[in-house]
Write a protein that holds these residues in place. Structure first.
Motif, PDB file in Angstrom:
ATOM      1  N   VAL A   1      37.769  25.434  38.067  1.00  0.00           N
ATOM      2  CA  VAL A   1      38.823  26.028  38.879  1.00  0.00           C
ATOM      3  C   VAL A   1      39.675  26.984  38.061  1.00  0.00           C
ATOM      4  O   VAL A   1      40.089  28.040  38.544  1.00  0.00           O
ATOM      5  N   GLN A   2      39.928  26.640  36.807  1.00  0.00           N
ATOM      6  CA  GLN A   2      40.823  27.463  35.998  1.00  0.00           C
ATOM      7  C   GLN A   2      40.190  28.773  35.552  1.00  0.00           C
ATOM      8  O   GLN A   2      40.877  29.799  35.475  1.00  0.00           O
ATOM      9  N   PHE A   3      38.884  28.767  35.282  1.00  0.00           N
ATOM     10  CA  PHE A   3      38.278  29.920  34.627  1.00  0.00           C
ATOM     11  C   PHE A   3      37.301  30.714  35.493  1.00  0.00           C
ATOM     12  O   PHE A   3      36.789  31.743  35.042  1.00  0.00           O
ATOM     13  N   GLY A   4      37.034  30.278  36.701  1.00  0.00           N
ATOM     14  CA  GLY A   4      36.098  31.000  37.555  1.00  0.00           C
ATOM     15  C   GLY A   4      36.708  32.277  38.115  1.00  0.00           C
ATOM     16  O   GLY A   4      37.867  32.289  38.533  1.00  0.00           O
ATOM     17  N   THR A   5      35.920  33.323  38.164  1.00  0.00           N
ATOM     18  CA  THR A   5      36.405  34.564  38.767  1.00  0.00           C
ATOM     19  C   THR A   5      36.685  34.365  40.245  1.00  0.00           C
ATOM     20  O   THR A   5      37.671  34.883  40.778  1.00  0.00           O
ATOM     21  N   ASP A   6      35.820  33.605  40.911  1.00  0.00           N
ATOM     22  CA  ASP A   6      36.004  33.380  42.340  1.00  0.00           C
ATOM     23  C   ASP A   6      37.259  32.572  42.648  1.00  0.00           C
ATOM     24  O   ASP A   6      37.896  32.767  43.688  1.00  0.00           O
ATOM     25  N   THR A   7      37.660  31.699  41.736  1.00  0.00           N
ATOM     26  CA  THR A   7      38.816  30.847  41.988  1.00  0.00           C
ATOM     27  C   THR A   7      40.135  31.456  41.526  1.00  0.00           C
ATOM     28  O   THR A   7      41.202  30.923  41.847  1.00  0.00           O
ATOM     29  N   ARG A   8      40.067  32.546  40.777  1.00  0.00           N
ATOM     30  CA  ARG A   8      41.310  33.167  40.276  1.00  0.00           C
ATOM     31  C   ARG A   8      41.524  34.580  40.799  1.00  0.00           C
ATOM     32  O   ARG A   8      42.474  35.250  40.386  1.00  0.00           O
ATOM     33  N   SER A   9      40.669  35.037  41.703  1.00  0.00           N
ATOM     34  CA  SER A   9      40.788  36.409  42.192  1.00  0.00           C
ATOM     35  C   SER A   9      41.923  36.599  43.177  1.00  0.00           C
ATOM     36  O   SER A   9      42.287  37.746  43.483  1.00  0.00           O
ATOM     37  N   ASP A  10      42.478  35.509  43.691  1.00  0.00           N
ATOM     38  CA  ASP A  10      43.528  35.668  44.706  1.00  0.00           C
ATOM     39  C   ASP A  10      44.729  36.421  44.156  1.00  0.00           C
ATOM     40  O   ASP A  10      45.328  37.257  44.856  1.00  0.00           O
ATOM     41  N   ALA A  11      45.109  36.174  42.905  1.00  0.00           N
ATOM     42  CA  ALA A  11      46.261  36.871  42.325  1.00  0.00           C
ATOM     43  C   ALA A  11      45.987  38.369  42.204  1.00  0.00           C
ATOM     44  O   ALA A  11      46.848  39.204  42.510  1.00  0.00           O
ATOM     45  N   LEU A  12      44.788  38.725  41.756  1.00  0.00           N
ATOM     46  CA  LEU A  12      44.425  40.137  41.666  1.00  0.00           C
ATOM     47  C   LEU A  12      44.455  40.802  43.036  1.00  0.00           C
ATOM     48  O   LEU A  12      44.934  41.932  43.194  1.00  0.00           O
ATOM     49  N   LEU A  13      43.973  40.091  44.046  1.00  0.00           N
ATOM     50  CA  LEU A  13      43.910  40.664  45.389  1.00  0.00           C
ATOM     51  C   LEU A  13      45.265  40.674  46.077  1.00  0.00           C
ATOM     52  O   LEU A  13      45.503  41.521  46.946  1.00  0.00           O
ATOM     53  N   VAL A  14      46.160  39.776  45.712  1.00  0.00           N
ATOM     54  CA  VAL A  14      47.531  39.880  46.210  1.00  0.00           C
ATOM     55  C   VAL A  14      48.177  41.156  45.670  1.00  0.00           C
ATOM     56  O   VAL A  14      48.852  41.891  46.396  1.00  0.00           O
ATOM     57  N   GLY A  15      47.975  41.431  44.387  1.00  0.00           N
ATOM     58  CA  GLY A  15      48.467  42.685  43.830  1.00  0.00           C
ATOM     59  C   GLY A  15      47.859  43.882  44.530  1.00  0.00           C
ATOM     60  O   GLY A  15      48.554  44.873  44.824  1.00  0.00           O
ATOM     61  N   ALA A  16      46.551  43.815  44.832  1.00  0.00           N
ATOM     62  CA  ALA A  16      45.894  44.904  45.541  1.00  0.00           C
ATOM     63  C   ALA A  16      46.478  45.072  46.938  1.00  0.00           C
ATOM     64  O   ALA A  16      46.668  46.205  47.419  1.00  0.00           O
ATOM     65  N   THR A  17      46.766  43.966  47.604  1.00  0.00           N
ATOM     66  CA  THR A  17      47.361  44.022  48.946  1.00  0.00           C
ATOM     67  C   THR A  17      48.713  44.716  48.906  1.00  0.00           C
ATOM     68  O   THR A  17      49.022  45.570  49.750  1.00  0.00           O
ATOM     69  N   LEU A  18      49.538  44.352  47.942  1.00  0.00           N
ATOM     70  CA  LEU A  18      50.845  44.998  47.805  1.00  0.00           C
ATOM     71  C   LEU A  18      50.687  46.504  47.578  1.00  0.00           C
ATOM     72  O   LEU A  18      51.451  47.317  48.130  1.00  0.00           O
ATOM     73  N   ALA A  19      49.701  46.880  46.788  1.00  0.00           N
ATOM     74  CA  ALA A  19      49.473  48.305  46.522  1.00  0.00           C
ATOM     75  C   ALA A  19      49.046  49.039  47.794  1.00  0.00           C
ATOM     76  O   ALA A  19      49.478  50.164  48.052  1.00  0.00           O
ATOM     77  N   LEU A  20      48.200  48.413  48.592  1.00  0.00           N
ATOM     78  CA  LEU A  20      47.747  49.045  49.829  1.00  0.00           C
ATOM     79  C   LEU A  20      48.899  49.223  50.811  1.00  0.00           C
ATOM     80  O   LEU A  20      48.979  50.225  51.518  1.00  0.00           O
ATOM     81  N   VAL A  21      49.791  48.255  50.853  1.00  0.00           N
ATOM     82  CA  VAL A  21      50.966  48.385  51.716  1.00  0.00           C
ATOM     83  C   VAL A  21      51.886  49.474  51.179  1.00  0.00           C
ATOM     84  O   VAL A  21      52.407  50.306  51.935  1.00  0.00           O
TER      85      VAL A  21
END
Length: 416
Positions: free
Chosen positions: A235-255
């Motif tokens: 859970v700590q080191f998987g890309t699939d399990t830690r991508s939410d933070a990166l995508l939250v940043g991406a969401t803010l950028a899109l807005v």
């Protein structure tokens, strides 16, 4: 004429503020922007479209993040979750910055030059990492002590180290490169998805993709905690399990890139920073630590990023010291772990008090950071800047609407 704040009763003033904010969010004549204008201060322009530009506060936020990470690795009492929180804040910032740059490039030129994008990433990130890996390999050979193995160096250099750790392995003095691997894997996948979504149905489609990704990553983290044989590492080191933070940043950028500029919110920044610090001090374990701390840290970092991204932010995160730390955070992140891990436990006499040990190791880490910046990172950044300048000149001056500031922001120390 609207009464001044000083001449209004509290009920009248705040009542008008509330009613005006509901009717005209961001443009209330009773707002602090209006009163600054009345008092003769330079008004904050909120009429044009939002652009990333140079935002010192984002460098300052990165400075806070790296200090939390260093404090956690230095085992500073009371900051048990500082490492998780700091790395998560880095992820949110990275997603926000990269997505902003990509969207702005597409809006300006109607395309994204992927070759140039990845060349910029390589020139920014690889030299310092390769210098660290080479130094550790040389130290292992000279001192006849395996600080890092050849396989560790290989996995780290090709940004695959997070999956080694996700399945229970280690990378010796390069253990911390797992977060760099997650970011690089995100850089490989997200730009193509983003551009495809924008070409398909525009910004709304891109937002949908990002939000679905956030939800999928969080659900994956929760599910794998229940079913994995080694849930902590997976859970700590998987890309699939830690991508939410990166995508939250991406969401803010899109807005942000789809709207007009807005006035920054010091209150939102303060709430985000307090949230990061409070979560860092939690003394917890198990599912709460590895599943929900990243979620809470993502929310707090997102609030801080959004508050800073508005126009006119002049809070303490723009101070010279915290901005400098933020702009050197990449080198500091690379060097502090080997120094604290290899020198902190075995080579400093136990008679030296713990606080002094932290100061000494921190000073050595900063020295290596400065050397990395001066002799490794800056020369390649000059190459990167030269490529960007030539590409920018080829587009002509009509396209110069602020991306120069964006490039300066990345060069200034952002880990992108």
């Amino acid at each position: 004429m609207t009464p001044s704040r000083r001449g209004s009763t509290p009920e009248t003033y705040w009542g008008r503020r509330l009613r005006c904010w509901v009717k005209h969010p961001g443009h209330c004549p009773h707002s602090s922007t209006y009163h600054r204008r009345e008092l003769g201060a330079t008004p904050i322009d909120t009429e044009g479209p939002w652009r990333l530009g140079r935002r010192r506060g984002l460098d300052g936020l990165r400075g806070v993040a790296i200090m939390l990470v260093v404090a956690a690795h230095a085992t500073v009492p009371g900051l048990d979750e500082g490492g998780h929180v700091g790395v998560t804040a880095f992820f949110v910032l990275s997603g926000f910055l990269i997505t902003s740059l990509l969207v702005e490039e597409r809006e300006e030129s109607e395309r994204v030059a992927f070759g140039a994008f990845y060349a910029r990433r390589a020139l920014r990130l690889l030299p310092a990492l390769c210098a660290l890996v080479a130094s550790l390999l040389a130290a292992s050979y000279v001192l006849r002590e395996e600080f890092v193995s050849g396989s560790d160096a290989l996995y780290s250099s090709f940004y695959a180290g997070n999956w080694i750790r996700a399945f229970g392995g280690h990378l010796s003095a390069l253990d911390h490169t797992w977060s760099l691997a997650i970011e690089e894997q995100f850089y490989i996948v997200w730009p193509a998805l983003l551009v495809a979504a924008l070409a398909w149905k525009g910004r709304r489609a891109a937002l949908l993709v990002a939000l679905v990704g956030v939800g999928a990553s969080l659900v994956t983290r929760v599910v794998l905690w229940q079913v994995s044989d080694d849930p902590v590492n997976r859970v700590q080191f998987g890309t699939d399990t830690r991508s939410d933070a990166l995508l939250v940043g991406a969401t803010l950028a899109l807005v942000a890139t789809g709207r007009r500029q807005w006035v920054s919110s010091g209150l939102m920044v303060a709430v985000g920073l307090v949230g990061l610090l409070v979560v860092s001090t939690l003394h917890i374990s198990g599912q709460m630590s590895f599943v929900w701390v990243p979620t809470l840290a993502t929310i707090a970092a997102g609030l801080a990023v959004w508050g800073i991204a508005g126009e006119g932010y002049k809070g303490w995160l723009t101070g010279a010291a915290i901005v400098l730390i933020g702009r050197r955070s990449y080198g500091l992140y690379l060097w502090h772990v080997p120094i604290f891990a290899q020198l902190g436990t075995d080579r400093i006499p136990a008679a030296i008090p713990f606080p002094l040990q932290v100061v000494l190791l921190g000073a050595l880490s900063w020295l290596m950071t400065v050397m990395s910046w001066r002799f490794v990172e800056q020369p390649f950044l000059r190459i990167k800047d030269g490529r960007a300048s030539r590409a920018h000149a080829a587009k002509g001056p009509a396209t110069d609407d602020g991306r120069g500031g964006s490039a300066a922001l990345v060069v200034g120390g952002h880990r992108q």
